[in-house]
Structure formats: structure tokens, C-alpha cells
Design an enzyme around this catalytic site. Structure first.
Site, short mmCIF file in Angstrom:
data_model
loop_
_atom_site.label_atom_id
_atom_site.label_comp_id
_atom_site.label_asym_id
_atom_site.label_seq_id
_atom_site.Cartn_x
_atom_site.Cartn_y
_atom_site.Cartn_z
N ASP A 13 60.72 -52.59 2.12
CA ASP A 13 59.32 -52.85 1.76
C ASP A 13 59.16 -54.07 0.85
OD1 ASP A 13 58.66 -50.46 3.12
OD2 ASP A 13 59.12 -49.30 1.32
N LYS A 16 58.98 -58.39 4.02
CA LYS A 16 59.71 -59.23 4.98
C LYS A 16 58.81 -59.67 6.14
CE LYS A 16 62.90 -56.01 5.41
NZ LYS A 16 62.52 -55.09 4.31
N GLY A 40 58.27 -50.77 8.78
CA GLY A 40 56.86 -51.06 8.98
C GLY A 40 56.57 -52.42 8.38
N HIS A 41 56.31 -53.39 9.24
CA HIS A 41 56.09 -54.75 8.76
C HIS A 41 54.62 -55.14 8.93
CE1 HIS A 41 60.65 -55.74 9.38
NE2 HIS A 41 60.42 -55.00 8.33
N GLN A 223 64.43 -52.57 6.55
CA GLN A 223 64.92 -51.84 5.37
C GLN A 223 65.50 -52.84 4.34
OE1 GLN A 223 66.01 -50.33 8.64
NE2 GLN A 223 64.01 -49.43 8.47
P1 IMP Z 1 65.44 -42.91 7.69
O1 IMP Z 1 65.77 -44.36 7.87
O2 IMP Z 1 64.14 -42.51 8.31
O3 IMP Z 1 66.57 -42.03 8.09
O4 IMP Z 1 65.23 -42.66 6.12
C1 IMP Z 1 66.29 -42.77 5.18
C2 IMP Z 1 65.80 -43.38 3.88
O5 IMP Z 1 65.48 -44.74 4.07
C3 IMP Z 1 64.54 -42.71 3.31
O6 IMP Z 1 64.58 -42.74 1.90
C4 IMP Z 1 63.43 -43.64 3.79
O7 IMP Z 1 62.28 -43.56 2.98
C5 IMP Z 1 64.12 -44.98 3.69
N1 IMP Z 1 63.57 -45.99 4.60
C6 IMP Z 1 63.81 -46.09 5.92
N2 IMP Z 1 63.15 -47.14 6.43
C7 IMP Z 1 62.52 -47.74 5.41
C8 IMP Z 1 61.70 -48.91 5.30
O8 IMP Z 1 61.45 -49.63 6.27
N3 IMP Z 1 61.24 -49.18 4.06
C9 IMP Z 1 61.54 -48.43 2.97
N4 IMP Z 1 62.29 -47.34 3.02
C10 IMP Z 1 62.79 -47.00 4.23
#
Ligand code: IMP
Length: 431
Positions: A13, A16, A40-41, A223
Site C-alpha cells: 500500500d 505503487k 489493490g492499485h 505488496q
Molecule cells: P494474503 O496475501 O491475502 O495471503 O494476506 C497475507 C498478508 O498480507 C495479510 O496481512 C494481508 O493484509 C497482507 N497483504 C496482502 N496483499 C496486500 C497488499 O496488496 N497490500 C497490503 N497488505 C497486503
């Protein structure tokens, strides 16, 4: 054959999407290499405001080819919805390609993600519940379904017969959930095939040919480094490698092609989901940052945890990725706040440390040691020239630069594409 990577320097977040949209004007190919629709961009440009989860943010530049690499896990329903949504708003998606090697997030992955999170109870990771982890588990266990399998219905049906009973056993016997029916899953796959046929391709070839022709490739990270499966705050991480190494594997390109590695950092810290964040502010300052910056997840809508800039974590990200440049976003959120603080070291069990511990349990006990700096009264929002920044903001950026260990070459001062200070060329203009 220059490749430039945009990598999240914190917990995701970092903004990017805006940066990729800005820099894509200089790239021939824009490529996603890891993660899935957990990302989510947000992009705001002349065509409007868009939220993308899978399609690369370069899609708004007609001359840039956009590709989704083998390292991404793809939920076909989300991809189809995104393609249709873009088309409905007049965005040309004809250049889009998705790798035939990319793994499919199947409906049972989404169900398993939810069931596993529930079962974790108090130690839940706070996943996005989009099926990301279970899809990567199957990839590693060699029981995944790939986008290319959609092209061969007979083989696909055989694979579903081999895989689904094991998934059903897990769902019903361990979690007491509802089993999946192979025929319905197969019918669903055939529908996906109908809609995605024009886009499924050997993406790795596309990228390698572009590099061979001397074209520039922009790698769109999702991420952030501190969510990396290997280098992040395990187990509170995602299931892929958003760091630079993941880009090479996730697209099938040589690391030798990478000329610039750009780490994106917010001017403060945020994290969504569970896991340690040493500078977290559970007070009115944290609330104020969340309110000003509207720090709520693009994918899940969850409130993000907010805190001051963590320079220990930031330098760690610089080292893990070998960042050549840093990109600073959301500087304007700190306008009018004084003092502003930078965490320059941690105190762990009475000792001062300057490196990130590898264990989350240690990181959770780290107390931030701050350098306090004067804030600035004059707004930075919307500025496009370094010279126009108030002196205190320049001093803050220079302190971050020093702490991160590489130059801050781009500063984002607002969500719109033009609200950007570019301090060096970064990527040469497209020829
Ligand atoms: P998962 O990727 O859905 O398995 O989530 C694992 C961890 O990564 C959790 O704490 C999510 O909130 C975090 N996470 C996954 N994708 C994002 C992102 O795009 N931005 C921020 N946190 C993320």
C-alpha cells in the site's frame, strides 16, 4: 535490455499504482510478476479513477504492452471483471497478456483461505481471503491448475479429477465445509476459457523478445518487502516474493537485465492485517494520519494501522532489494503536522539495535527510538518542483534518503499523475 522494477519498500500500500502509471509512459512493456488480486492499485489520471487488482497499471498508456507473469496467481473471475470494467470505460486492453504458466485461483482456494483463517483463531494472519495462500500451496505441491490448462479441456478434466478429491477431503474432514463438484468446476473453467482465450499467451517469450529488441520493461511489484514470504515478518506475510528476486522467477527473465530497482515508500508507515509494526501509533496522531490519508484497504476496505516512518525497516528493504533509488509517496499527508518523527533504531530487551530482527516475536518487542524533526506549514500537495518544497520538508526527505541508503529520485505529492516531483531521469524516454 533494460528492466526497471517498482518494489514496495514497506508493508504494501505504498502507492505503487500511481508511480507505475506515471513511469509507464516511458516503458514498452509493463509486467506484474507476483501476488494476485490481494493487491489493490489505485490510479487517477485523465481517464478517471481506477482500482486495479490484476491488470498492470500501465494499461492506460496505449503504447505499453501489459502482461501478467507466471509468478502471479490469477482469479479468472476477477480478471474478467477487470477487463470488462476497463473496456466499459473506453480503455483499450487488447495488448494484455496473461501467462499460460500462471496458476489459477480456484473457488476451493478461496474457501480454504477463509476456513484456514477461521481455524487460526487468535493467531490469524489477517489475509485478504482471496485464496492467495492456498493457490501458492498447490503450486508448490504440484497440484495447481495453470492458465494454460484451460486451453486443453481433456487434460484439465483429468487434473481436476486428481486434485479435487484431496481438496474436498480437507474441506469436509478437517473444516467440516461443503465439498466441490468436479463437473461444476470444469464447466466454470470452460466459461473462463471462452472469455480469456485471447489473453492467454507465453508471456515470458513476450518479455524476453522485448528485452532482446532493446525495449524497456517496467516490473510492477505488488505488496511490499516486509510481506515477502522469505524476507518479511514471517508468518505475517503473503505467500509470494514481492522482492526483486521474485521478479526474475515470476517472469522468467535474467536478473542481469535489471538496471534500476526503485523502492516505493510512504512518508510514514502503514500495515493492514496482523503482525508487528514497531512504529504503530495507537493514539490521535495515528488516527489523524488515517483520517487525512484515508488509510483503508483498496481490496478489503479494512482500516490500515498507521505509524511514523520506520527507517530501520526501510534500510532493510533497501539492502534486500539492492535498491538504486527510493520513491516517496504521500508526503502531503504530513503537511501541517509537527513534529514529524523517524524511527532510526529499535530498543530490544534494553539494547539498541539498528537491524531488523528475523523473528516476528522479537520485532513485536522492539520499541522505536525516534529522531524528532520540525514539520512544515506550507502545503506540499500538488507540487511538481523540488525547489518549491518548504525547507523543513526538504530536510525530512534528505533525512529519509540518508536513512534508507539511496537517493529519493521521485516524490509523489498527490494522487494525480502530474502531482509528481521527478528529480532524475530514472527511466529514459521511450524511443
Ligand atoms: P494474503 O496475501 O491475502 O495471503 O494476506 C497475507 C498478508 O498480507 C495479510 O496481512 C494481508 O493484509 C497482507 N497483504 C496482502 N496483499 C496486500 C497488499 O496488496 N497490500 C497490503 N497488505 C497486503
Amino acid at each position: 535490455m533494460p528492466t526497471y522494477a517498482i518494489i514496495g519498500g514497506q508493508w504494501g500500500d505504498e502507492g505503487k499504482g500511481k508511480v507505475v502509471d506515471f513511469l509507464s509512459g516511458r516503458a514498452h512493456v509493463v509486467a506484474r510478476f507476483s501476488g494476485g488480486n490481494n493487491a489493490g492499485h489505485t490510479v487517477l489520471n485523465e481517464q478517471g479513477e481506477f482500482r486495479l487488482h490484476l491488470v498492470p497499471c500501465g494499461i492506460f498508456w496505449p503504447d505499453a504492452k501489459c502482461v501478467i507473469g507466471n509468478g502471479v496467481v490469477v482469479d479468472p473471475n476477477v480478471l474478467i471483471e477487470e477487463i470488462e470494467g476497463l473496456q466499459a470505460r473506453g480503455v483499450d486492453v487488447s495488448s494484455l497478456q496473461v501467462s499460460d504458466r500462471a496458476h489459477v485461483i480456484m473457488p476451493y482456494h478461496i474457501v480454504l483461505d477463509k476456513l484456514e483463517e477461521q481455524a487460526r483463531g487468535g493467531s490469524a494472519i489477517g489475509t485478504t481471503e482471496r485464496g492467495i495462500g492456498p493457490a501458492y500451496v498447490d503450486k508448490t505441491a504440484r497440484s495447481g491448475i495453470r492458465m494454460g490448462d484451460l486451453l486443453e479441456p481433456e487434460t484439465l478434466l483429468e487434473r481436476l479429477h486428481a486434485v479435487v478429491p484431496a481438496k474436498n477431503a480437507l474441506i469436509t474432514k478437517v473444516y467440516e465445509g461443503t465439498p466441490f463438484d468436479v463437473d461444476s468446476l470444469f464447466a466454470q473453467c470452460l466459461e473462463w476459457r471462452e472469455q480469456l482465450l485471447p489473453y492467454i499467451a507465453a508471456v515470458e517469450e513476450t518479455v524476453r523478445s522485448a528485452l532482446k529488441a532493446g525495449e524497456s520493461v517496467l516490473l510492477e511489484g505488488a505488496q511490499g518487502t516486509l510481506l515477502d514470504l522469505d524476507h518479511g515478518t514471517y508468518p505475517y506475510v503473503t505467500s509470494s516474493n514481492p522482492t526483486i528476486g521474485g521478479a526474475s522467477v515470476g517472469l522468467g527473465i535474467t536478473p542481469r537485465s535489471v538496471e534500476g530497482v526503485f523502492g516505493v515508500y510512504k512518508a510514514y508507515s502503514t500495515r493492514v492485517g496482523a503482525g508487528p509494526i514497531p512504529t504503530e501509533l495507537n493514539d490521535e496522531v495515528g488516527d489523524e494520519i488515517r483520517r487525512r490519508a484515508w488509510e483503508y484497504g483498496t481490496t478489503t476496505g479494512r482500516a490500515r494501522r498507521c505509524g511514523w516512518f520506520d527507517a530501520v525497516a526501510a534500510r532493510y528493504s533497501q539492502v534486500v532489494n539492492g535498491l538504486t533509488d527510493a520513491i516517496l509517496t504521500r508526503l502531503d499527508v504530513l503537511d501541517g503536522m509537527t513534529p514529524v518523527q523517524i524511527c532510526v533504531a529499535y530498543e530490544l530487551d534494553g539494547k539498541t539495535i539498528h537491524d531488523m530482527p528475523s523473528r516476528s516475536s522479537d520485532l513485536a518487542r522492539c520499541k522505536p527510538i525516534y529522531r524528532s524533526m520540525s514539520g512544515w506549514d506550507t502545503p506540499t500537495a500538488g507540487l511538481t518542483q523540488w525547489e518549491d518544497l518548504p525547507q523543513e520538508a526538504k530536510t525530512y526527505v534528505e533525512a529519509l534518503q540518508e536513512a534508507i541508503g539511496c537517493p529519493v529520485s521521485l516524490i509523489s505529492t498527490g494522487p494525480n499523475r502530474h502531482e509528481t516531483i521527478l528529480r532524475t531521469t530514472m527511466i529514459p524516454e521511450r524511443s
